[in-house]
Design a protein around this motif. Structure first.
Motif, PDB file in Angstrom:
ATOM      1  N   ASP A 101       0.846  -1.193   0.000  1.00 25.95           N
ATOM      2  CA  ASP A 101       0.000   0.000   0.000  1.00 25.95           C
ATOM      3  C   ASP A 101       0.883   1.245   0.000  1.00 25.95           C
ATOM      4  O   ASP A 101       1.899   1.292   0.715  1.00 25.95           O
ATOM      5  CB  ASP A 101      -0.924   0.008   1.216  1.00 25.95           C
ATOM      6  CG  ASP A 101      -1.984  -1.077   1.147  1.00 25.95           C
ATOM      7  OD1 ASP A 101      -2.324  -1.502   0.025  1.00 25.95           O
ATOM      8  OD2 ASP A 101      -2.470  -1.506   2.223  1.00 25.95           O
ATOM      9  N   THR A 145       3.115   3.147   3.121  1.00 31.06           N
ATOM     10  CA  THR A 145       3.025   2.321   4.327  1.00 31.06           C
ATOM     11  C   THR A 145       4.356   1.663   4.678  1.00 31.06           C
ATOM     12  O   THR A 145       4.483   1.075   5.757  1.00 31.06           O
ATOM     13  CB  THR A 145       1.973   1.200   4.166  1.00 31.06           C
ATOM     14  OG1 THR A 145       2.352   0.339   3.080  1.00 31.06           O
ATOM     15  CG2 THR A 145       0.597   1.787   3.904  1.00 31.06           C
ATOM     16  N   ASN A 184      -2.869  -2.954  -8.254  1.00 26.66           N
ATOM     17  CA  ASN A 184      -2.928  -2.399  -6.906  1.00 26.66           C
ATOM     18  C   ASN A 184      -3.077  -0.881  -6.953  1.00 26.66           C
ATOM     19  O   ASN A 184      -3.110  -0.278  -8.035  1.00 26.66           O
ATOM     20  CB  ASN A 184      -1.696  -2.813  -6.087  1.00 26.66           C
ATOM     21  CG  ASN A 184      -0.378  -2.463  -6.793  1.00 26.66           C
ATOM     22  OD1 ASN A 184      -0.277  -1.435  -7.469  1.00 26.66           O
ATOM     23  ND2 ASN A 184       0.628  -3.325  -6.632  1.00 26.66           N
ATOM     24  N   GLU A 185      -3.158  -0.279  -5.789  1.00 24.24           N
ATOM     25  CA  GLU A 185      -3.396   1.165  -5.695  1.00 24.24           C
ATOM     26  C   GLU A 185      -2.253   1.970  -6.288  1.00 24.24           C
ATOM     27  O   GLU A 185      -2.471   3.012  -6.917  1.00 24.24           O
ATOM     28  CB  GLU A 185      -3.605   1.551  -4.228  1.00 24.24           C
ATOM     29  CG  GLU A 185      -3.992   3.006  -4.020  1.00 24.24           C
ATOM     30  CD  GLU A 185      -4.217   3.363  -2.555  1.00 24.24           C
ATOM     31  OE1 GLU A 185      -4.257   4.572  -2.250  1.00 24.24           O
ATOM     32  OE2 GLU A 185      -4.352   2.432  -1.727  1.00 24.24           O
TER      33      GLU A 185
END
Length: 349
Positions: free
Chosen positions: A69, A72, A331-332
């Motif tokens: 993420d 993070t 993913n993001e």
């Protein structure tokens, strides 16, 4: 569907958060030391600001590759694809240092007075110090890249990419200067120049994390292509904005590229459509040109379809670049790389 406004907000927030971290890292990697005047001049533009788009691309690509993420994981202890950790922030600082080196030398060549709202380095200090500051940044970028802690073979490959990138930037700058004295330049020649002068540093920013983290060659090549595509789109859009954004928002005279006879994809296309480019503006003095003259020139370029051609080319490059990101996990961070690509051709001033 994401609106341009929402996209801009998301990208600027992502850039802001990473910019803060990069700004904290720059003094650590490039401290002021003896001789102080040299290092103060070297840090001058870095301390003056900048969006840090290239480091953002690098750090975000690393997050996409590692499938973590965003924001993070500590960039100073970032996971590789084979279970080790490296300092990916050093790579991000390295590419920003290269960017600053190119800006110092660009300003010297163009004898520009301002950069990022402050006097250019050669104006704030002197020509000799500015040249030395640029050279210092160039060499320091390689030193900083060596501090990532990556495996030796990956570190060597990263240094090779960085060296090749710097060579291509110089080649692109040389082509740009040569084009100013040529009557005709083809769209292919212009795109080659833009690729070398501007896009290769985006390409390096995108592929370096893949190299340092241990991705395969297919992934490295795809990410390099992503950077080339969005970098070329970025420059083409800059050419459009130079003509279409009001001077007060640009921070310089609108149409200055046209006044100074700089080759752009717009003028290259317009010339092929029979437009007398040299006759569009009567003066070669940026301070003497009027808004009415620029308006009239822009109207002729629009009538030739040249501004639309540039916009469409930039959009095609962005779509091509985003398609290359299919090599990454879904993913993001990958989504953010797509948003950055779109933002580069939608941004305003």
């Amino acid at each position: 569907m994401t609106t341009p406004e929402a996209r801009e907000k998301a990208v600027l927030e992502a850039v802001r958060k990473r910019r803060e971290l990069v700004n904290e890292a720059i003094p650590e990697e490039l401290p002021i030391q003896r001789p102080e005047r040299l290092y103060e001049a070297s840090r001058y533009l870095l301390d003056a600001g900048g969006k840090r788009l290239r480091p953002t691309v690098l750090l975000t690509t690393a997050e996409a590759l590692a499938n973590v993420d965003p924001l993070t994981v500590d960039y100073r202890e970032f996971p590789t694809l084979d279970g080790e950790t490296i300092d990916i922030m050093d790579a991000a600082v390295s590419v920003e240092v290269i960017q600053s080196f190119t800006l110092i030398h660009d300003d010297i060549m163009d004898d520009d007075d301002l950069r990022r709202g402050v006097p250019a380095v050669h104006k704030e200090y002197d020509l000799e110090t500015a040249i030395l500051a640029g050279d210092t940044l160039y060499s320091k970028a390689f030193e900083i890249m060596l501090e990532t802690g990556a495996k030796p073979e990956r570190a060597v490959e990263a240094l090779e990419v960085l060296a090749t990138t710097c060579t291509k930037i110089c080649e692109g700058q040389s082509l740009d200067v040569t084009f100013e004295n040529r009557a005709e330049v083809s769209p292919e020649e212009y795109l080659e120049m833009v690729e070398q002068k501007t896009a290769v540093l985006y390409a390096a920013s995108a592929c370096l994390p893949a190299i340092l983290l241990g991705a395969d060659d297919e992934t490295i090549d795809a990410l390099y292509g992503y950077g080339l595509d969005i970098g070329r789109a970025f420059q083409i859009q800059d050419d459009v904005l130079d003509l279409t954004v009001p001077s007060e928002k640009l921070g310089k005279q609108r149409g200055s590229d046209l006044v100074e006879n700089k080759q752009t994809l717009i003028t290259v296309h317009a010339r092929s459509q029979g437009v007398d480019i040299e006759g569009l503006i009567d003066t070669n003095d940026v301070d003497a040109v009027t808004e009415a003259e620029i308006d009239d020139a822009v109207a002729k370029l629009e009538a030739a379809g040249s501004i639309s051609y540039a916009n469409e080319t930039a959009q095609e490059l962005v779509e091509q670049g985003k398609a290359r990101l299919e090599v990454l996990p879904d993913n993001e961070a990958r989504d953010l790389l797509c948003e950055i690509a779109d933002y580069l051709i939608e941004r305003g001033y």
